[in-house]
Write an enzyme that holds these catalytic residues in place. Structure first.
Site, PDB file in Angstrom:
ATOM      1  N   ARG A   1       9.221  20.779  15.836  1.00 39.96           N
ATOM      2  CA  ARG A   1       8.996  21.161  14.922  1.00 39.96           C
ATOM      3  C   ARG A   1       9.284  21.159  13.635  1.00 39.96           C
ATOM      4  O   ARG A   1       8.880  21.673  12.488  1.00 39.96           O
ATOM      5  CB  ARG A   1       8.328  22.647  14.873  1.00 39.96           C
TER       6      ARG A   1
ATOM      7  N   SER B   1      -3.603  18.511  17.938  1.00 39.39           N
ATOM      8  CA  SER B   1      -2.931  18.538  16.510  1.00 39.39           C
ATOM      9  C   SER B   1      -3.410  16.902  15.620  1.00 39.39           C
ATOM     10  O   SER B   1      -4.124  16.958  14.257  1.00 39.39           O
ATOM     11  CB  SER B   1      -1.954  19.147  16.700  1.00 39.39           C
TER      12      SER B   1
ATOM     13  N   GLY C   1       7.727  14.267  16.612  1.00 40.34           N
ATOM     14  CA  GLY C   1       6.365  14.434  17.357  1.00 40.34           C
ATOM     15  C   GLY C   1       5.671  13.363  16.890  1.00 40.34           C
ATOM     16  O   GLY C   1       4.751  12.373  17.853  1.00 40.34           O
TER      17      GLY C   1
ATOM     18  N   CYS D   1       4.884   8.316  28.324  1.00 37.54           N
ATOM     19  CA  CYS D   1       5.141   9.668  28.251  1.00 37.54           C
ATOM     20  C   CYS D   1       5.733   9.924  26.399  1.00 37.54           C
ATOM     21  O   CYS D   1       6.619   8.970  26.314  1.00 37.54           O
ATOM     22  CB  CYS D   1       6.848   9.583  29.538  1.00 37.54           C
ATOM     23  N   ILE D   2       5.890  11.034  27.013  1.00 33.96           N
ATOM     24  CA  ILE D   2       6.548  10.998  25.267  1.00 33.96           C
ATOM     25  C   ILE D   2       7.197  12.854  25.278  1.00 33.96           C
ATOM     26  O   ILE D   2       7.225  13.411  25.870  1.00 33.96           O
ATOM     27  CB  ILE D   2       5.389  11.724  24.171  1.00 33.96           C
TER      28      ILE D   2
ATOM     29  N   GLU E   1      -1.520   8.143  28.642  1.00 36.44           N
ATOM     30  CA  GLU E   1      -1.868   8.480  29.940  1.00 36.44           C
ATOM     31  C   GLU E   1      -2.215   9.288  29.834  1.00 36.44           C
ATOM     32  O   GLU E   1      -1.741  10.641  30.115  1.00 36.44           O
ATOM     33  CB  GLU E   1      -0.843   7.702  30.672  1.00 36.44           C
TER      34      GLU E   1
END
Length: 139
Positions: A95, A133, A99, A86-87, A120
């Protein structure tokens, strides 16, 4: 708050740090983190059984103290070779590149551990955009 013995700073560059937190040692903190993430991730299911996971908490330090900007979790032992479970970058910090840094850090950890894998699945819509991205720039 997490006790000092439950967290381990494993990265620091300028004002950004990453702490490794074992879900088995800081269970309540990790459960609360997962419950908070559930507010922003519709598909988030893990929020109670955190013991088999490690959590990597990214913080930014400023004149008012240390602030969590996001985290990712991963299974201690993944039979599917997942490098990340999970992130989440907290909405007020999106932004700003955190991330991407979390994704990059998850791959760096996998390399250090000698593991090859991927996040995952399924990825959330925002997770898919972030990874596409990232992969576009790296590959």
């Amino acid at each position: 708050a997490i006790s000092v013995s439950s967290r381990n700073e494993i990265y620091r560059k300028e004002s950004v740090s990453v702490f490794e937190v074992d879900g088995a040692k800081a269970t309540e903190y990790c459960r609360n983190l997962c419950l908070f993430a559930k507010l922003f991730l519709d598909h988030k299911t893990l929020h109670y059984e955190v013991e088999p996971f490690l959590f990597y908490i990214m913080t930014k330090y400023d004149s008012q103290g240390c602030h969590t900007v996001g985290y990712f979790s991963k299974e201690k032992e993944s039979s599917l070779k997942n490098t990340l479970s999970c992130i989440l970058t907290f909405p007020q910090h999106m932004r700003k590149g955190y991330g991407r840094l979390l994704i990059d850090f998850s791959y760096l950890l996998a390399r250090v551990e000698g593991k090859v894998g991927s996040p995952e699945r399924p990825l959330s819509d925002l997770g898919l955009l972030s990874y596409c991205s990232y992969w576009k720039d790296v590959v």
